[in-house]
Design a protein around this motif. Structure first.
Motif, short mmCIF file in Angstrom:
data_model
loop_
_atom_site.label_atom_id
_atom_site.label_comp_id
_atom_site.label_asym_id
_atom_site.label_seq_id
_atom_site.Cartn_x
_atom_site.Cartn_y
_atom_site.Cartn_z
N ASP A 283 -36.05 19.77 2.41
CA ASP A 283 -37.12 19.30 1.58
C ASP A 283 -37.75 18.08 2.25
O ASP A 283 -37.31 17.62 3.30
CB ASP A 283 -36.61 18.99 0.17
N CYS A 284 -38.78 17.58 1.63
CA CYS A 284 -39.56 16.51 2.26
C CYS A 284 -38.73 15.25 2.48
O CYS A 284 -38.74 14.66 3.56
CB CYS A 284 -40.78 16.19 1.39
N LEU A 285 -38.01 14.80 1.43
CA LEU A 285 -37.23 13.58 1.56
C LEU A 285 -36.15 13.72 2.64
O LEU A 285 -35.89 12.77 3.37
CB LEU A 285 -36.59 13.22 0.22
N ALA A 286 -35.53 14.88 2.73
CA ALA A 286 -34.51 15.09 3.76
C ALA A 286 -35.11 14.97 5.15
O ALA A 286 -34.50 14.39 6.06
CB ALA A 286 -33.85 16.46 3.58
N HIS A 333 -36.11 9.97 20.07
CA HIS A 333 -37.37 9.37 19.64
C HIS A 333 -38.39 10.47 19.32
O HIS A 333 -39.16 10.38 18.35
CB HIS A 333 -37.91 8.44 20.73
N ALA A 334 -38.41 11.52 20.15
CA ALA A 334 -39.29 12.66 19.88
C ALA A 334 -38.89 13.40 18.62
O ALA A 334 -39.75 13.84 17.83
CB ALA A 334 -39.28 13.61 21.08
N LEU A 335 -37.57 13.54 18.40
CA LEU A 335 -37.11 14.22 17.18
C LEU A 335 -37.54 13.46 15.92
O LEU A 335 -37.83 14.08 14.89
CB LEU A 335 -35.59 14.36 17.21
N ALA A 336 -37.57 12.12 16.01
CA ALA A 336 -38.01 11.34 14.85
C ALA A 336 -39.44 11.70 14.47
O ALA A 336 -39.76 11.90 13.28
CB ALA A 336 -37.88 9.85 15.16
N HIS A 337 -40.32 11.82 15.44
CA HIS A 337 -41.71 12.18 15.15
C HIS A 337 -41.81 13.64 14.70
O HIS A 337 -42.66 13.97 13.86
CB HIS A 337 -42.58 11.94 16.38
N TYR A 338 -40.96 14.49 15.23
CA TYR A 338 -41.00 15.90 14.81
C TYR A 338 -40.65 16.03 13.32
O TYR A 338 -41.33 16.74 12.57
CB TYR A 338 -40.03 16.72 15.65
N HIS A 339 -39.60 15.33 12.89
CA HIS A 339 -39.22 15.42 11.48
C HIS A 339 -40.25 14.76 10.58
O HIS A 339 -40.47 15.21 9.43
CB HIS A 339 -37.84 14.79 11.28
N ALA A 340 -40.88 13.68 11.05
CA ALA A 340 -41.95 13.07 10.25
C ALA A 340 -43.11 14.03 10.08
O ALA A 340 -43.71 14.15 8.99
CB ALA A 340 -42.41 11.77 10.91
N ALA A 341 -43.46 14.75 11.15
CA ALA A 341 -44.54 15.74 11.05
C ALA A 341 -44.18 16.88 10.11
O ALA A 341 -45.01 17.36 9.34
CB ALA A 341 -44.85 16.28 12.45
N ASP A 346 -45.18 19.49 4.48
CA ASP A 346 -44.63 20.02 3.24
C ASP A 346 -45.66 19.83 2.12
O ASP A 346 -46.01 18.71 1.77
CB ASP A 346 -43.33 19.30 2.89
N GLY A 347 -46.12 20.92 1.53
CA GLY A 347 -47.14 20.83 0.50
C GLY A 347 -46.66 20.21 -0.79
O GLY A 347 -47.46 19.81 -1.63
N SER A 348 -45.33 20.12 -0.99
CA SER A 348 -44.79 19.58 -2.23
C SER A 348 -44.71 18.07 -2.22
O SER A 348 -44.25 17.47 -3.18
CB SER A 348 -43.40 20.15 -2.50
N LEU A 349 -45.14 17.44 -1.13
CA LEU A 349 -45.01 15.98 -1.02
C LEU A 349 -45.78 15.26 -2.12
O LEU A 349 -45.23 14.43 -2.83
CB LEU A 349 -45.53 15.53 0.34
N ALA A 350 -47.07 15.62 -2.28
CA ALA A 350 -47.88 14.92 -3.29
C ALA A 350 -47.47 15.34 -4.70
O ALA A 350 -47.49 14.54 -5.63
CB ALA A 350 -49.36 15.21 -3.06
N ALA A 351 -47.09 16.63 -4.85
CA ALA A 351 -46.75 17.11 -6.19
C ALA A 351 -45.51 16.43 -6.74
O ALA A 351 -45.38 16.23 -7.94
CB ALA A 351 -46.55 18.63 -6.15
N GLU A 352 -44.59 16.08 -5.87
CA GLU A 352 -43.35 15.48 -6.32
C GLU A 352 -43.46 13.97 -6.49
O GLU A 352 -42.49 13.30 -6.82
CB GLU A 352 -42.23 15.80 -5.31
N GLY A 353 -44.62 13.42 -6.22
CA GLY A 353 -44.80 11.99 -6.38
C GLY A 353 -44.04 11.18 -5.36
O GLY A 353 -43.55 10.09 -5.67
N GLU A 354 -43.91 11.69 -4.15
CA GLU A 354 -43.11 11.01 -3.13
C GLU A 354 -43.98 10.43 -2.03
O GLU A 354 -43.58 10.30 -0.89
CB GLU A 354 -42.11 12.00 -2.52
#
Length: 593
Positions: A283-286, A333-341, A346-354
């Protein structure tokens, strides 16, 4: 019985291969002996530098040959995780090597001269000690090997309390080779022997950690624990040993090794947290948490790389290690940006208020700069920002591959290239999903990810008391000798007691016996000092009985003013104030806390 021709062919090939490797090992050993003799004989600095370099190459070749021989002994098939289960290779340490040691002659002389007993009657104990040391030189790469090293270390604690003192030397020379350079070092101090064994305990933990299958949660957890214990062993050496005779046990090297192993443990923590991705998408937070965890690993590897690139560590740490650490810093360092992207996609980011959760992964602003950027509200803007993170991920993984290709040693490590290349493919595929033909504007530069971990890998000092070890020379202190002075009975000082009171206490001893502390005067040819015997247990008949009959392991003798445990200078010197000597398995041995 039906034989398998293919199995016989494989067995013959393995036998001939083992024989060839053994011949190469013998050749390298002869070369090392010759180089060692030249190193000791010459006083020319340039020649010594050249010979030291040659010893470093010989030692490296020996380590590779021994690892190859051990791999053949385990069988022709070696398991390597495939597909999504591949993991980045770790950096294990080779064990310090030592030569054979003759304990018999000095111990027999000391037992006869100082303790007043027949030294020849302790041949069985001396042989047991020598066998233990011989086995300790080649421990198995598992828990049994750790127990073997810990058992020998415990015996050294017993020996130090009983046979070694500033006023008495056994005349033994402890000879060990540097694990990184192969340069020989020798000392008469028992602390050098103990320190080398403790170093091997840490090195063996690194080998156990590197062999774990980290593609499963249990393997990643075991690997993290092993590297934590390795870091703790090197921390213990760094805090307590001074004036190290070999580079691998110097303060700067031990500090670098401690940081390296703690960082590898943190890498194992990240791998354990990212394993659920194999079963399904996070999920987004993970994903945001994984981005910060990866940034934490990258930041720690950058610190390790800086330490390795500084003198004097850079002079004896293998260059391939430094390059591998650099590769890992770029990779995570590259993996950090990959997970941020991935979180932005994730379309549920805004819906979940996160929405605020993403803003927290940005690097905090420096004084005088504007506040960290906020998360774009529109999906199109978030898509463009995700592409910016993926670009940084792709550039980082390409840089990691370039560094890998620049090192001749790392080019042979196919698994490392496979891991980084697989991460690059994932980033490119994700970028292709977000790419559109009508994208005419370049996205802004993606911000850095703030390093943060929810499971900090702590340094753990290895416990040397996980197994009970009986003192090999317990018979030497199990009874009273003529001329001994009783100074305490059951822990109560009896220096001013009447003779009748002491006798009464002894006669009242029950089946458990009585604990006596006695003092013995040294022979006249030695400096005047007092050494305490161990408390002797008297049975109901008031005769001293052996330690084994009492059902416990006797600790090493105590001393009124214990000398520092881990100081190995050639002269008798006090240790650093506040030093914390390593524990032994015997409890209160007088030299351990």
């Amino acid at each position: 019985m039906v034989s398998d021709p293919m199995a016989q062919t494989q067995h013959s090939w393995l036998q001939s291969h083992r024989a060839r490797i053994s011949q190469q090992i013998s050749k390298e050993l002869r070369m090392r002996t010759g180089a060692e003799n030249l190193y000791r004989a010459t006083s020319n600095d340039r020649v010594r530098e050249t010979v030291a370099l040659e010893l470093s190459y010989v030692n490296s070749n020996l380590q590779l040959l021994k690892e190859e021989l051990e791999g053949l002994s385990s069988g022709p098939d070696t398991h390597q995780p495939e597909g999504e289960g591949v993991t980045v290779p770790m950096i294990p340490l080779g064990l310090k090597e030592t030569t054979e040691l003759d304990w018999a002659t000095p111990l027999k002389e000391l037992i006869s001269g100082h303790f007043g007993e027949d030294g020849a009657s302790y041949e069985a104990e001396i042989r047991e000690l020598e066998d233990l040391r011989q086995a300790m030189r080649t421990p198995s790469r598992d828990d049994a090997g750790l127990k073997l090293l810990a058992a020998y270390y415990s015996q050294l604690c017993f020996l130090e309390g009983r046979f070694f003192s500033p006023a008495r030397s056994l005349g033994l020379i402890f000879h060990w080779y540097d694990s990184l350079t192969g340069v020989p070092a020798q000392q008469r101090a028992l602390a050098f022997e103990k320190g080398s064994v403790l170093f091997n305990i840490g090195a063996l933990h690194t080998q156990i950690g590197a062999r774990q299958d980290r593609s499963c949660a249990a393997g990643a957890r075991r690997a993290a624990q092993a590297f934590q214990l390795a870091a703790g062993a090197f921390s213990l050496l760094r805090e307590n040993f001074s004036q190290a005779p070999s580079p691998d046990m110097s303060t700067t090297c031990l500090s670098t090794l401690e940081r390296l192993m703690a960082t590898q443990a943190q890498e194992c923590v990240f791998e354990g947290l990212s394993l659920p991705a194999l079963a399904g998408p996070h999920d987004c937070l993970a994903q945001l948490h994984l981005a910060q965890e990866a940034a934490q690993v990258a930041a720690e590897y950058r610190l390790v790389h800086q330490a390795m690139a500084q003198p004097p560590v850079q002079d004896y740490v293998p260059a391939s290690w430094t390059t591998l650490v650099h590769v890992k810093a770029e990779h995570f360092h590259a993996l950090a940006h990959y997970h941020a992207a991935t979180a932005l996609c994730d379309g549920s980011l805004a819906a979940e208020g996160e929405l605020p959760a993403y803003e927290q992964v940005f690097q905090p602003p420096t004084p005088g700069e504007p506040h960290s950027p906020t998360l774009p509200q529109q999906p199109e803007e978030r898509r463009n920002l995700a592409k910016a993170h993926l670009k940084r991920a792709i550039l980082g993984q390409e840089e990691a591959l370039r560094l890998h290709a620049s090192c001749r040693v790392l080019r042979k490590v196919d698994l490392l290239q496979a891991v980084v290349a697989q991460a690059l493919r994932h980033s490119l595929a994700k970028y292709s999903e977000l790419e559109r033909e009508d994208d005419f504007f370049e996205a802004a530069e993606a911000p850095d990810i703030q390093p943060k971990t929810h499971q900090k890998s702590e340094v753990r000092v290895p416990s040397l008391s996980f197994m009970k070890v009986a003192d090999i020379f317990h018979r030497l202190a199990a009874g009273l000798q003529q001329g001994d002075y009783i100074v305490s009975v059951n822990g109560q000082p009896c220096k001013w007691w009447r003779h009748a009171d002491v006798v009464a206490q002894l006669r009242e001893a029950g089946a458990a016996g009585v604990s006596l502390q006695v003092a013995s005067l040294l022979p006249r040819h030695e400096p005047r000092s007092t050494g305490d015997h161990q408390p002797a247990l008297l049975g109901p008949g008031r005769r001293p009985r052996s330690q084994r009959a009492c059902g416990f392991e006797m600790p090493a003798p105590t001393r009124a003013s214990p000398q520092p445990l881990l100081v190995w200078s050639r002269r008798a010197k006090q240790g650093k104030p506040g030093g914390r000597p390593p524990p032994c398995t015997g409890g209160d041995c007088g030299t351990c806390p």
